[in-house]
Design a protein around this motif. Sequence first.
Motif, PDB file in Angstrom:
ATOM      1  N   ILE A 235     -14.053   3.260  -4.629  1.00 44.19           N
ATOM      2  CA  ILE A 235     -12.706   2.579  -3.986  1.00 44.19           C
ATOM      3  C   ILE A 235     -12.726   1.428  -3.818  1.00 44.19           C
ATOM      4  CG2 ILE A 235     -10.904   3.630  -2.723  1.00 44.19           C
ATOM      5  CD1 ILE A 235     -12.617   6.485  -1.956  1.00 44.19           C
ATOM      6  N   ILE A 236     -11.532   0.591  -4.418  1.00 42.87           N
ATOM      7  CA  ILE A 236     -11.302  -0.431  -4.014  1.00 42.87           C
ATOM      8  C   ILE A 236     -10.618  -0.141  -2.857  1.00 42.87           C
ATOM      9  CG2 ILE A 236      -9.814  -2.400  -4.124  1.00 42.87           C
ATOM     10  CD1 ILE A 236     -10.954  -2.322  -7.092  1.00 42.87           C
ATOM     11  N   HIS A 237     -10.555  -1.265  -1.363  1.00 47.94           N
ATOM     12  CA  HIS A 237     -10.157  -0.196  -0.020  1.00 47.94           C
ATOM     13  C   HIS A 237      -9.304  -1.928   0.720  1.00 47.94           C
ATOM     14  CE1 HIS A 237      -9.871   0.875   4.067  1.00 47.94           C
ATOM     15  NE2 HIS A 237      -8.336   1.103   3.827  1.00 47.94           N
ATOM     16  N   LEU A 238      -7.997  -1.929   0.189  1.00 52.79           N
ATOM     17  CA  LEU A 238      -6.980  -2.937   0.724  1.00 52.79           C
ATOM     18  C   LEU A 238      -6.428  -3.236   1.399  1.00 52.79           C
ATOM     19  CD1 LEU A 238      -6.767  -4.706  -2.986  1.00 52.79           C
ATOM     20  CD2 LEU A 238      -8.884  -5.164  -1.761  1.00 52.79           C
ATOM     21  N   LYS A 239      -6.595  -4.275   3.033  1.00 55.14           N
ATOM     22  CA  LYS A 239      -5.910  -4.033   3.884  1.00 55.14           C
ATOM     23  C   LYS A 239      -4.808  -5.521   3.920  1.00 55.14           C
ATOM     24  CE  LYS A 239      -6.386  -1.498   7.133  1.00 55.14           C
ATOM     25  NZ  LYS A 239      -7.329  -0.544   8.339  1.00 55.14           N
ATOM     26  N   GLY A 240      -3.830  -5.075   4.545  1.00 54.80           N
ATOM     27  CA  GLY A 240      -3.053  -6.965   5.271  1.00 54.80           C
ATOM     28  C   GLY A 240      -1.598  -6.405   5.946  1.00 54.80           C
ATOM     29  N   ASP A 241      -1.770  -7.124   6.422  1.00 51.07           N
ATOM     30  CA  ASP A 241      -0.319  -6.994   7.436  1.00 51.07           C
ATOM     31  C   ASP A 241       1.063  -6.120   6.854  1.00 51.07           C
ATOM     32  OD1 ASP A 241      -1.441  -8.487   9.523  1.00 51.07           O
ATOM     33  OD2 ASP A 241      -0.476 -10.333   8.731  1.00 51.07           O
ATOM     34  N   ASP A 242       1.131  -5.110   6.980  1.00 55.05           N
ATOM     35  CA  ASP A 242       2.385  -3.705   7.109  1.00 55.05           C
ATOM     36  C   ASP A 242       1.589  -3.348   5.665  1.00 55.05           C
ATOM     37  OD1 ASP A 242       3.670  -3.989   9.513  1.00 55.05           O
ATOM     38  OD2 ASP A 242       4.624  -5.903   8.768  1.00 55.05           O
ATOM     39  N   ILE A 243       0.928  -3.391   5.403  1.00 54.82           N
ATOM     40  CA  ILE A 243       0.511  -2.484   3.780  1.00 54.82           C
ATOM     41  C   ILE A 243      -1.291  -2.856   4.124  1.00 54.82           C
ATOM     42  CG2 ILE A 243       0.103  -5.092   2.219  1.00 54.82           C
ATOM     43  CD1 ILE A 243       1.097  -3.670  -0.128  1.00 54.82           C
ATOM     44  N   GLU A 244      -1.611  -1.469   3.089  1.00 57.39           N
ATOM     45  CA  GLU A 244      -2.620  -0.766   2.348  1.00 57.39           C
ATOM     46  C   GLU A 244      -2.300  -0.486   1.463  1.00 57.39           C
ATOM     47  OE1 GLU A 244      -6.194   1.989   4.895  1.00 57.39           O
ATOM     48  OE2 GLU A 244      -4.338   2.310   5.581  1.00 57.39           O
ATOM     49  N   VAL A 245      -4.080  -0.409   0.393  1.00 60.17           N
ATOM     50  CA  VAL A 245      -3.995   0.226  -0.530  1.00 60.17           C
ATOM     51  C   VAL A 245      -5.631   0.684  -0.867  1.00 60.17           C
ATOM     52  CG1 VAL A 245      -4.137  -0.019  -3.152  1.00 60.17           C
ATOM     53  CG2 VAL A 245      -1.795  -1.650  -1.683  1.00 60.17           C
ATOM     54  N   PHE A 341       1.236  -9.413  -2.397  1.00 59.46           N
ATOM     55  CA  PHE A 341      -0.656  -8.978  -1.480  1.00 59.46           C
ATOM     56  C   PHE A 341      -1.049  -8.286  -2.499  1.00 59.46           C
ATOM     57  CE2 PHE A 341      -2.742  -5.186  -0.266  1.00 59.46           C
ATOM     58  CZ  PHE A 341      -3.622  -5.981   1.235  1.00 59.46           C
ATOM     59  N   LEU A 342      -1.319  -6.828  -3.934  1.00 55.34           N
ATOM     60  CA  LEU A 342      -1.613  -7.401  -5.073  1.00 55.34           C
ATOM     61  C   LEU A 342      -2.876  -8.144  -5.925  1.00 55.34           C
ATOM     62  CD1 LEU A 342      -1.058  -3.940  -6.560  1.00 55.34           C
ATOM     63  CD2 LEU A 342      -3.135  -4.526  -5.214  1.00 55.34           C
ATOM     64  N   SER A 343      -1.602  -9.224  -6.050  1.00 53.43           N
ATOM     65  CA  SER A 343      -2.323 -10.543  -6.707  1.00 53.43           C
ATOM     66  C   SER A 343      -2.804 -11.237  -5.965  1.00 53.43           C
ATOM     67  CB  SER A 343      -0.580 -11.098  -7.614  1.00 53.43           C
ATOM     68  OG  SER A 343      -0.480 -11.973  -6.490  1.00 53.43           O
ATOM     69  N   ARG A 344      -3.131 -11.551  -5.412  1.00 55.41           N
ATOM     70  CA  ARG A 344      -3.770 -12.065  -4.162  1.00 55.41           C
ATOM     71  C   ARG A 344      -5.855 -11.110  -4.069  1.00 55.41           C
ATOM     72  NH1 ARG A 344      -0.820 -12.932  -0.561  1.00 55.41           N
ATOM     73  NH2 ARG A 344      -1.755 -10.751   1.154  1.00 55.41           N
ATOM     74  N   GLU A 345      -5.332 -10.225  -3.238  1.00 55.73           N
ATOM     75  CA  GLU A 345      -5.437  -9.447  -2.507  1.00 55.73           C
ATOM     76  C   GLU A 345      -7.211  -8.799  -3.801  1.00 55.73           C
ATOM     77  OE1 GLU A 345      -7.583 -10.079  -0.077  1.00 55.73           O
ATOM     78  OE2 GLU A 345      -6.008 -10.255   0.350  1.00 55.73           O
ATOM     79  N   LEU A 346      -6.424  -7.876  -4.759  1.00 50.88           N
ATOM     80  CA  LEU A 346      -6.636  -6.880  -5.948  1.00 50.88           C
ATOM     81  C   LEU A 346      -7.847  -7.942  -6.887  1.00 50.88           C
ATOM     82  CD1 LEU A 346      -7.585  -4.647  -7.449  1.00 50.88           C
ATOM     83  CD2 LEU A 346      -5.895  -4.167  -8.455  1.00 50.88           C
ATOM     84  N   ASP A 347      -7.185  -9.634  -6.908  1.00 49.74           N
ATOM     85  CA  ASP A 347      -7.586 -10.291  -7.577  1.00 49.74           C
ATOM     86  C   ASP A 347      -8.956 -11.425  -6.926  1.00 49.74           C
ATOM     87  OD1 ASP A 347      -7.240 -12.247 -10.035  1.00 49.74           O
ATOM     88  OD2 ASP A 347      -7.384 -13.560  -8.998  1.00 49.74           O
TER      89      ASP A 347
END
Length: 636
Positions: A235-245, A341-347
């Motif tokens: 599982i890919i788990h990404l967190k940022g300000d006001d967003i979590e994926v 967010f995704l283009s930065r963190e998922l990439d």
Amino acid sequence: MAKEKVITPGSDYDEDSIKSLDWKEHIRLRPGMYIGKLGDGSSPDDGIYVLVKEVIDNCIDEYTMGYGKTIELTIEGRTVTVRDYGRGIPLGKVVDVVSKINTGAKYDSRAFQKSVGLNGVGTKAVNALSTYFKVASVRDKKEKVAEFERGVLITEHKEGKTSEPNGTTVTFIPDDTIFRNFKFHHEFIENLIWNYCFLNAGLKIVFNGKTYISKHGLRDLLERKTNPDEIRYPIIHLKGDDIEVAITHGNDYGEELYSFVNGQYTTQGGTHQQAFREAFVKTVRDFYKKDYDTADIRTGIVAAISVRVVEPVFESQTKTKLGSQNVDVNGPSMRQFVGDFLSRELDNYLHKNPTTADALKKRIEQSERERKELAGIKKLANERAKKANLHNRKLRDCRIHLNDDPPARNKEEFISKQSETTIFITEGDSASGSITKARNVETQAVFSLRGKPLNCFGLTKKVVYENEEFNLLQHALNIEEGLEGLRYNNIVIATDADVDGMHIRLLIMTFFLQFFPDLVKLGKVYVLETPLFRVRDKKETIYCYNEAEKNAAIKKLSGKPEVTRFKGLGEISPDEFAQFIGPDMRKSPMRLEQGDHIHQLLEYYMGKNTAERQEFIIDNLVIELNKEEELVRVDD
């Protein structure tokens, strides 16, 4: 104060035609506008669970603001009690907060920046729709208690001293004249609690003595929703300000998405979910520098996204679909926020984890191969389906659909009816004929099979297009390209309660689990329960769904009442059938338990005969001994 215009047919429309309803009367007259469909508790989006959620939402808002780390929930029979350890309602406003529309603290953005509810309706709806409602607030060793019946204040206690810690306690009993024959299914409550915990890592919820807590947020959610040996990469788990994926892929067809706004589970998605779907596709294409087909990228995805939004706009009071276009009043658009967010963190994640990136690529290319193999037959099948749809006798459609755009007028009422949209899947002309004549043509459709469908276990999706009935059912549901276009909120399998009916039921279940498992996982598929017996005398008729109910009915009517055993749906007249698919309809949800493996389940029950299954059948087989229908196990 809400106003309701009442016009009696044939009467003059004058000043006397205008009726004014106070807040509780309007909620009780139009409950669907406030809590969606009513239901009996057999569906996770039934109104009784919305009542529970509305109360817990206030506790969550306190936790979000930094007050109270524990919430206690107790359900005993039909009585619900929720206790938080937040600041407690200001004692002078305890009555107003639960009985005056548009009264609350959430209009003050300083107190509740990113709250779930902002319209001051939630606990008022719970109050109005409960036979008994009690609220108690503790602040600084002082307590204030008020009690209501169906929204009417019956007792307002004086402030008193207490040694209890700060917080609010709400106890209520849903009104059984509105929620008929209702029953709380604890597995639905448990799922609701888990979602709260996943979205608020560190929050402790105690439900009937059992403690629920999550340490890793949405990663824990996906671990609960998936099986480790069925996912294609960790599982890919990404967190940022006001967003979590959280993201992974499985081997199933379709998409399984869980989206949340300010801690609210948006079952119908909205702008944040659509933004995620678009951003995920764009990020994957950019990373691999290849223009993969959208469907190939998203097939098999299991993902969750949570965002925090200032002053969220939902499309209905039940808050199941987000309408907000922006994250903040003057902030970035939802599409830009999620996309950046995704283009930065998922990439970054895919660059740092080449093994995961390779596994994702292989899953996409597998979907691409399967899609190309289907292309030829899919075109022919869809052409046949278009011709058949012109004169599709299998589908008796309804007027309102889940994917319709709500009109500007009566929007809330229309959305409430959309939640009631149902398609009955039946077998044979007699059964479908009874349901067709008895149904509500606004919200209930009927799809008729001509016999036992194909056992599709182990087959590829190619069979959905090769088999005319499967293809027509797929088109009737409008799920070929995903669940966004789903036309009915409830898919109800309605077959006879005999051996053949049970077999057909299993075959239809296999179809959904094999090719559209997300429908089952989202709680959209049900089995209709119809009475097995009719017990009546000259004064009363009682319909019974099992042996125990039949025996109780015979005892109640005494004498020698007439007992009829229904062997098939076609034996029930349309007039009788209307009772069984109306507001009091009994339906059992098709559920997957935590840890269930779809492939293993289907292989065991629908695969080739095995010694293990034969042994199971022998150990659990029951037979009828006599005309009184006494049942015993074969091995007794």
